[in-house]
Design a protein around this motif. Structure first.
Motif, PDB file in Angstrom:
ATOM      1  N   GLY A   1     -21.845 -14.966   5.516  1.00 16.87           N
ATOM      2  CA  GLY A   1     -22.853 -14.056   4.980  1.00 16.87           C
ATOM      3  C   GLY A   1     -22.707 -13.801   3.492  1.00 16.87           C
ATOM      4  O   GLY A   1     -23.621 -13.282   2.850  1.00 16.87           O
ATOM      5  N   ALA A   2     -21.550 -14.170   2.924  1.00 17.91           N
ATOM      6  CA  ALA A   2     -21.183 -13.736   1.573  1.00 17.91           C
ATOM      7  C   ALA A   2     -22.223 -14.110   0.521  1.00 17.91           C
ATOM      8  O   ALA A   2     -22.577 -13.290  -0.324  1.00 17.91           O
ATOM      9  N   ARG A   3     -22.767 -15.343   0.596  1.00 13.87           N
ATOM     10  CA  ARG A   3     -23.708 -15.768  -0.428  1.00 13.87           C
ATOM     11  C   ARG A   3     -24.952 -14.889  -0.426  1.00 13.87           C
ATOM     12  O   ARG A   3     -25.465 -14.505  -1.463  1.00 13.87           O
ATOM     13  N   PHE A   4     -25.410 -14.547   0.779  1.00 10.62           N
ATOM     14  CA  PHE A   4     -26.608 -13.721   0.863  1.00 10.62           C
ATOM     15  C   PHE A   4     -26.331 -12.309   0.353  1.00 10.62           C
ATOM     16  O   PHE A   4     -27.094 -11.757  -0.442  1.00 10.62           O
ATOM     17  N   TYR A   5     -25.200 -11.728   0.803  1.00 14.61           N
ATOM     18  CA  TYR A   5     -24.856 -10.368   0.367  1.00 14.61           C
ATOM     19  C   TYR A   5     -24.780 -10.321  -1.157  1.00 14.61           C
ATOM     20  O   TYR A   5     -25.308  -9.422  -1.802  1.00 14.61           O
ATOM     21  N   GLY A   6     -24.097 -11.325  -1.722  1.00 13.71           N
ATOM     22  CA  GLY A   6     -23.929 -11.382  -3.177  1.00 13.71           C
ATOM     23  C   GLY A   6     -25.264 -11.512  -3.889  1.00 13.71           C
ATOM     24  O   GLY A   6     -25.516 -10.843  -4.899  1.00 13.71           O
ATOM     25  N   ALA A   7     -26.158 -12.344  -3.337  1.00 15.58           N
ATOM     26  CA  ALA A   7     -27.470 -12.537  -3.956  1.00 15.58           C
ATOM     27  C   ALA A   7     -28.243 -11.220  -4.011  1.00 15.58           C
ATOM     28  O   ALA A   7     -28.907 -10.911  -5.003  1.00 15.58           O
ATOM     29  N   VAL A   8     -28.124 -10.417  -2.938  1.00 12.64           N
ATOM     30  CA  VAL A   8     -28.798  -9.112  -2.926  1.00 12.64           C
ATOM     31  C   VAL A   8     -28.248  -8.243  -4.071  1.00 12.64           C
ATOM     32  O   VAL A   8     -29.004  -7.562  -4.784  1.00 12.64           O
ATOM     33  N   GLY A   9     -26.938  -8.303  -4.282  1.00 11.82           N
ATOM     34  CA  GLY A   9     -26.325  -7.548  -5.381  1.00 11.82           C
ATOM     35  C   GLY A   9     -26.869  -8.005  -6.722  1.00 11.82           C
ATOM     36  O   GLY A   9     -27.180  -7.180  -7.602  1.00 11.82           O
ATOM     37  N   VAL A  10     -27.024  -9.327  -6.900  1.00 14.16           N
ATOM     38  CA  VAL A  10     -27.574  -9.871  -8.155  1.00 14.16           C
ATOM     39  C   VAL A  10     -28.996  -9.355  -8.362  1.00 14.16           C
ATOM     40  O   VAL A  10     -29.369  -8.926  -9.467  1.00 14.16           O
ATOM     41  N   VAL A  11     -29.794  -9.360  -7.293  1.00 15.77           N
ATOM     42  CA  VAL A  11     -31.171  -8.865  -7.388  1.00 15.77           C
ATOM     43  C   VAL A  11     -31.180  -7.395  -7.823  1.00 15.77           C
ATOM     44  O   VAL A  11     -31.938  -6.991  -8.712  1.00 15.77           O
TER      45      VAL A  11
END
Lengths: 312, 279
Positions: A66-76
């Motif tokens: 899940g890490a890539r998705f969680y991180g992408a949300v943080g970037v957004v």
């Protein structure tokens, strides 16, 4: 262990978003504490998960996946924040930043809570009535040829009409706006449940009924012990479909003359050009909807434990 | 309680004086016709007559389309003949009855019920569960399903499922058990295992058995009489007595001879033409 770097990616964007929010001054007047609170909480959450994942095992694998998705949300979050409150690139008031939405959610939390309860009450009443009525009529239509003959064509025609199109009619029949909204939600939930239930019963293997009859079961016993349990998977397919349709009917019917609820709140906020509140209500709606779906899924998994591991 | 007759098991059942025992199932001049997609009539059963006596093990054998399953369904009361009559215990069959149990080709256990609930189904459906609750465990043990009571049908093997289906029918203490190729979908080891179980249950209950099969070995191994049927129109061409005591030895000279006799009659009966209809 090559995935373990992704674990860092799950937590770092939130920390970076928090840092950029603190370091860059906003161009508008805003209370940024609720947003910072959210970012701090998410940083702590993913940081803790990362530490727990050091022990390895399936827990760590789940985080790595899940890490890539969680991180992408943080970037957004970070980019959105910078583009809105911090620089004003996105035009206000139509595109508020995450900090403004969090500010509204925090400031108007009691109003949101009350409206949530209004919506939930309406949903519970309408959806319960709709799925109960839907499964009963679906069972009748699926079980009895006579009911099928008379009701199935009517159901097929009535079912495709969007419940909202029936507003004028329902308004005449129902005594007040709440019962109108309940009826609309119930109607929209009724059709998918009734249709899939009827089809579910009709598609049960004939030999189950033959076996039951030979073992000494009466018609009514077969209805209770073969037809209905056999149709439960279909009933839940219908209920899942109905949840989405009923929810959109709910929001629309709250917009036309209700005195509370998230749809009502969105309408009110739009009247005041308060777009941050509109978005806040949408976020809350999403959370509410996901919670309802999760609850229904939980009930389904309990009832359909016999299917676990069964490949059809 | 199981009606277990100590003296019965020691006796070769096939050597019973069958003539003295009452007729349990009587098929009298039965004709059954079906219509195919194009509306052409197919005679599944043409003027078929057969009597089965109490405690007998009779196999119906023949190629696909010979009407053996149609006949079994008529005896069960799942279907009605166009002409002729079927008597069970001297009474005309008008519908299904728990007195005539039925085991399907696919075990047909209810998938939403555990093995135990499946076996208890007949007792509950007939409202006698309260008095006979303890029988369920006993029958499960007979089927070798102890420890699998809480399992769902998809969690057990095909052989176990068929054994469960057998005792699910037997718990109703039927006078006759109708078996529609119950071993057809099993591998050969599981099949032999189930054949032994079936013999064991037959000898301890004394239930009349009517087995539909396309396996000549199976028919000869299990039956008192083998009924050979031919297709289009479905008729009984020959009934062969298997006068060999139980337990039978599949490789003994007498078994091989009996088997060859059935095989020969089978070919004489003209069971060759390619299958066009499967009923």
């Amino acid at each position: 262990m090559k995935h373990s770097y992704w674990r860092l990616f799950a937590v770092l964007p939130y920390a970076a978003a928090l840092a950029s929010n603190i370091l860059i001054p906003p161009v508008i007047e805003i209370d940024e504490l609720p947003f910072r609170g959210l970012l701090a909480a998410l940083t702590a959450y993913f940081g803790t998960r990362g530490l727990l994942a050091l022990r390895g095992g399936p827990y760590a694998e789940a985080l790595d996946r899940g890490a890539r998705f969680y991180g992408a949300v943080g970037v957004v979050f970070m980019v959105w924040d910078v583009l809105s409150s911090k620089t004003g690139v996105l035009p206000l008031p139509f595109f508020p930043g995450p900090a403004q939405i969090m500010e509204v959610m925090f400031r108007e939390r009691s109003a949101h809570a009350v409206n949530c309860l209004y919506s939930l009450r309406l949903f519970a009443a309408g959806f319960a009535a709709g799925s109960l009525f839907g499964s009963v009529s679906g069972i009748l239509i699926g079980w009895s040829d006579r009911w099928h003959y008379w009701l199935f064509p009517i159901m097929k025609v009535v079912g495709v009409i969007p419940a909202i199109a029936l507003v004028p009619l329902v308004l005449i029949v129902m005594p007040d706006t709440f019962s109108t909204a309940v009826a609309l939600v119930a109607i929209s939930a009724w059709f998918p449940v009734a249709f899939t239930t009827a089809r579910g019963i009709r598609s049960i293997d004939r030999t189950y009924f033959e076996a039951a009859r030979i073992l000494g079961a009466s018609d009514f016993y077969m209805l209770r012990k073969i037809a209905i349990p056999g149709a439960v998977p279909a009933i839940f397919t219908g209920i899942s479909t109905a949840t989405g349709i009923a929810f959109s009917t709910l929001v629309v019917s709250e917009m036309i003359g209700a005195r509370g609820g998230l749809g009502y709140y969105i309408n009110l906020a739009m009247g005041w050009m308060n777009y941050a509140s509109v978005y806040a209500a949408i976020v809350i709606m999403a959370i509410l909807f996901i919670s309802v779906l999760t609850a229904i899924n939980g009930i389904k998994n309990r009832l359909l434990a016999w299917q676990k591991g069964l490949i059809k | 309680m199981i009606d277990y007759d100590e003296t019965k098991t020691d006796l070769p059942v096939g050597a019973f004086p069958a003539v003295a025992l009452p007729v349990v199932v009587e098929v009298k001049n039965v004709t059954r016709e079906f219509r195919d997609d194009r509306g052409n009539g197919i005679v599944a059963l043409d003027n078929v007559s057969l009597s089965v006596r109490q405690g007998e093990f009779v196999s119906l054998i023949g190629p696909s389309g010979c009407g053996k399953t149609s006949l079994l369904r008529l005896i069960a009361g799942l279907d009605e003949p166009q002409s002729g009559e079927i008597l069970a215990d001297g009474e005309p069959v008008t519908g299904t009855s728990h007195e005539r149990g039925y085991v399907f080709q696919q075990a047909n256990l209810f998938p939403w019920k555990t093995v135990e609930e499946n076996v208890a189904f007949g007792l509950k459906a007939r409202g006698v569960y309260a008095q006979r609750r303890s029988d369920v465990a006993e029958y499960l043990e007979m089927a070798g399903l102890k420890g699998f009571e809480r399992a769902y049908p998809h969690q057990i093997s095909g052989g176990m499922a068929q054994r469960a289906a057998l005792v699910r029918s037997l718990i109703n203490r039927p006078k006759a058990l109708l078996l529609d190729e119950p071993m057809g979908a099993l591998d050969s080891f599981t099949r032999m295992d189930l054949q032994e179980k079936l013999l064991e249950l037959w000898q301890s209950f004394g239930t009349t058995m009517i087995l539909v099969t396309h396996d000549i070995d199976e028919a000869v191994y299990l039956s008192d009489r083998v009924v050979i049927m031919t297709p289009r129109p479905g008729r009984i061409s020959e009934i062969i007595d298997i006068a060999s005591p139980f337990p039978r030895n599949r490789s003994s000279a007498i078994f091989v001879e009996l088997r060859n006799r059935v095989l020969e009659k089978f070919h004489l009966a003209g069971a060759e033409p390619p299958v066009e209809y499967i009923i």
